[in-house]
Design a protein around this motif. Structure first.
Motif, PDB file in Angstrom:
ATOM      1  N   THR A 158     -18.155  49.379 -25.872  1.00 20.78           N
ATOM      2  CA  THR A 158     -17.713  50.016 -27.109  1.00 20.78           C
ATOM      3  C   THR A 158     -17.471  51.484 -26.814  1.00 20.78           C
ATOM      4  N   ILE A 159     -16.253  51.935 -27.073  1.00 23.31           N
ATOM      5  CA  ILE A 159     -15.908  53.347 -26.955  1.00 23.31           C
ATOM      6  C   ILE A 159     -15.931  53.898 -28.382  1.00 23.31           C
ATOM      7  N   TYR A 160     -16.786  54.885 -28.628  1.00 22.14           N
ATOM      8  CA  TYR A 160     -16.960  55.390 -29.981  1.00 22.14           C
ATOM      9  C   TYR A 160     -15.774  56.250 -30.423  1.00 22.14           C
ATOM     10  N   LYS A 161     -15.461  56.184 -31.699  1.00 20.93           N
ATOM     11  CA  LYS A 161     -14.379  56.976 -32.289  1.00 20.93           C
ATOM     12  C   LYS A 161     -14.567  58.447 -31.922  1.00 20.93           C
ATOM     13  N   GLY A 162     -13.479  59.071 -31.493  1.00 15.54           N
ATOM     14  CA  GLY A 162     -13.506  60.488 -31.131  1.00 15.54           C
ATOM     15  C   GLY A 162     -13.844  60.743 -29.670  1.00 15.54           C
ATOM     16  N   ALA A 163     -14.224  59.703 -28.932  1.00 10.97           N
ATOM     17  CA  ALA A 163     -14.529  59.882 -27.514  1.00 10.97           C
ATOM     18  C   ALA A 163     -13.285  60.353 -26.777  1.00 10.97           C
ATOM     19  N   ASP A 164     -13.481  61.246 -25.825  1.00 10.66           N
ATOM     20  CA  ASP A 164     -12.396  61.804 -25.025  1.00 10.66           C
ATOM     21  C   ASP A 164     -13.037  62.223 -23.711  1.00 10.66           C
ATOM     22  N   PHE A 165     -12.930  61.373 -22.685  1.00 10.75           N
ATOM     23  CA  PHE A 165     -13.617  61.690 -21.437  1.00 10.75           C
ATOM     24  C   PHE A 165     -12.843  61.218 -20.221  1.00 10.75           C
ATOM     25  N   GLN A 166     -13.072  61.941 -19.130  1.00 10.22           N
ATOM     26  CA  GLN A 166     -12.377  61.683 -17.870  1.00 10.22           C
ATOM     27  C   GLN A 166     -13.219  60.768 -16.992  1.00 10.22           C
ATOM     28  N   MET A 167     -12.532  59.834 -16.319  1.00 10.29           N
ATOM     29  CA  MET A 167     -13.187  58.933 -15.370  1.00 10.29           C
ATOM     30  C   MET A 167     -12.352  58.866 -14.103  1.00 10.29           C
ATOM     31  N   HIS A 168     -13.024  58.560 -13.020  1.00 10.31           N
ATOM     32  CA  HIS A 168     -12.349  58.394 -11.731  1.00 10.31           C
ATOM     33  C   HIS A 168     -13.185  57.442 -10.893  1.00 10.31           C
ATOM     34  N   TYR A 169     -12.927  56.161 -11.036  1.00  9.91           N
ATOM     35  CA  TYR A 169     -13.699  55.137 -10.328  1.00  9.91           C
ATOM     36  C   TYR A 169     -13.269  55.096  -8.869  1.00  9.91           C
ATOM     37  N   GLN A 170     -13.910  55.921  -8.052  1.00 12.41           N
ATOM     38  CA  GLN A 170     -13.586  56.025  -6.637  1.00 12.41           C
ATOM     39  C   GLN A 170     -14.120  54.848  -5.836  1.00 12.41           C
ATOM     40  N   SER A 203     -27.579  42.157 -25.010  1.00  5.56           N
ATOM     41  CA  SER A 203     -27.818  43.462 -25.645  1.00  5.56           C
ATOM     42  C   SER A 203     -29.293  43.771 -25.788  1.00  5.56           C
ATOM     43  N   SER A 204     -30.088  42.747 -26.048  1.00  4.56           N
ATOM     44  CA  SER A 204     -31.513  42.969 -26.299  1.00  4.56           C
ATOM     45  C   SER A 204     -32.378  42.796 -25.047  1.00  4.56           C
ATOM     46  N   SER A 205     -31.761  42.520 -23.897  1.00  6.41           N
ATOM     47  CA  SER A 205     -32.557  42.250 -22.696  1.00  6.41           C
ATOM     48  C   SER A 205     -32.470  43.354 -21.644  1.00  6.41           C
ATOM     49  N   GLY A 206     -32.076  44.549 -22.019  1.00  9.93           N
ATOM     50  CA  GLY A 206     -31.978  45.638 -21.062  1.00  9.93           C
ATOM     51  C   GLY A 206     -30.619  45.754 -20.410  1.00  9.93           C
ATOM     52  N   ARG A 207     -29.676  44.911 -20.778  1.00 10.14           N
ATOM     53  CA  ARG A 207     -28.333  44.971 -20.203  1.00 10.14           C
ATOM     54  C   ARG A 207     -27.397  45.883 -20.993  1.00 10.14           C
ATOM     55  N   LYS A 208     -27.871  46.476 -22.082  1.00 14.11           N
ATOM     56  CA  LYS A 208     -27.045  47.417 -22.847  1.00 14.11           C
ATOM     57  C   LYS A 208     -27.373  48.830 -22.382  1.00 14.11           C
ATOM     58  N   ILE A 209     -26.352  49.513 -21.900  1.00 16.56           N
ATOM     59  CA  ILE A 209     -26.485  50.875 -21.403  1.00 16.56           C
ATOM     60  C   ILE A 209     -25.699  51.782 -22.340  1.00 16.56           C
ATOM     61  N   VAL A 210     -26.308  52.901 -22.742  1.00 17.72           N
ATOM     62  CA  VAL A 210     -25.647  53.890 -23.594  1.00 17.72           C
ATOM     63  C   VAL A 210     -25.399  55.131 -22.755  1.00 17.72           C
ATOM     64  N   SER A 211     -24.190  55.665 -22.822  1.00 15.41           N
ATOM     65  CA  SER A 211     -23.855  56.845 -22.021  1.00 15.41           C
ATOM     66  C   SER A 211     -24.722  58.026 -22.437  1.00 15.41           C
ATOM     67  N   PRO A 212     -25.112  58.862 -21.469  1.00 19.14           N
ATOM     68  CA  PRO A 212     -25.953  60.029 -21.795  1.00 19.14           C
ATOM     69  C   PRO A 212     -25.312  60.960 -22.816  1.00 19.14           C
ATOM     70  N   GLU A 213     -23.968  61.085 -22.792  1.00 20.41           N
ATOM     71  CA  GLU A 213     -23.281  61.980 -23.733  1.00 20.41           C
ATOM     72  C   GLU A 213     -22.969  61.309 -25.062  1.00 20.41           C
ATOM     73  N   GLY A 214     -23.255  60.002 -25.168  1.00 23.61           N
ATOM     74  CA  GLY A 214     -23.101  59.296 -26.439  1.00 23.61           C
ATOM     75  C   GLY A 214     -21.683  58.926 -26.806  1.00 23.61           C
ATOM     76  N   SER A 215     -20.789  58.718 -25.815  1.00 26.71           N
ATOM     77  CA  SER A 215     -19.404  58.376 -26.141  1.00 26.71           C
ATOM     78  C   SER A 215     -19.100  56.884 -25.994  1.00 26.71           C
ATOM     79  N   TRP A 216     -20.024  56.112 -25.403  1.00 25.94           N
ATOM     80  CA  TRP A 216     -19.802  54.680 -25.213  1.00 25.94           C
ATOM     81  C   TRP A 216     -21.129  53.966 -25.001  1.00 25.94           C
ATOM     82  N   ASP A 217     -21.087  52.654 -25.192  1.00 25.13           N
ATOM     83  CA  ASP A 217     -22.172  51.787 -24.730  1.00 25.13           C
ATOM     84  C   ASP A 217     -21.538  50.576 -24.076  1.00 25.13           C
ATOM     85  N   SER A 218     -22.285  49.953 -23.184  1.00 29.02           N
ATOM     86  CA  SER A 218     -21.743  48.846 -22.407  1.00 29.02           C
ATOM     87  C   SER A 218     -22.815  47.777 -22.242  1.00 29.02           C
TER      88      SER A 218
END
Length: 133
Positions: free
Chosen positions: A43-55, A10-25
């Protein structure tokens, strides 16, 4: 052997936060580790509601805590997600994820991610994103 802690990653640059603020990984294992898959604690934040399509990737997701649902858009089916549930996007399923509570997920991607990926306009990760240093 590779050994990493969640705190260290988490502290070494491997934590990514989504631009829209709905998750971090936290990307615990990446392409450069040469294991053939990547492993993330997301972590998917409470209230998140988003579409994904891993092509470009297949994904397996294990819910460690929290509660939500995943809807597959091809057939409109909705599946409850709670601690102990595994869902597998084995057909590049276009889907919507909704978090009724904050959800902690363990995710595996094949092929592995490079590290800096966030969802593009279609809800997918690009194959050749920037790597984590």
């Amino acid at each position: 052997m590779i050994v990493r802690t969640l705190e260290e990653a988490s502290s070494s640059g491997r934590k990514i936060v989504s631009p829209e603020g709905s998750w971090d990984s936290v990307r615990m294992l990446l392409k450069d580790d040469q294991m053939g898959f990547s492993f993330h604690i997301t972590t998917i934040y409470k209230g998140a509601d988003f579409q994904m399509h891993y092509q470009n990737h297949l994904e397996s997701v294990y819910c460690m805590s929290g509660r939500g649902e995943v809807e597959t858009l091809a057939d409109g089916k909705t599946y409850p997600i709670e601690a102990g549930t595994l869902y597998i996007l084995d057909k590049h399923d276009k889907h919507v994820l909704r978090a009724f509570e904050e959800m902690k997920m363990a995710c595996v991607f094949n092929p592995p991610l490079n590290g800096k990926e966030v969802h593009n306009a279609e809800g997918a990760y690009e194959l050749e994103a920037e790597s984590v240093e």
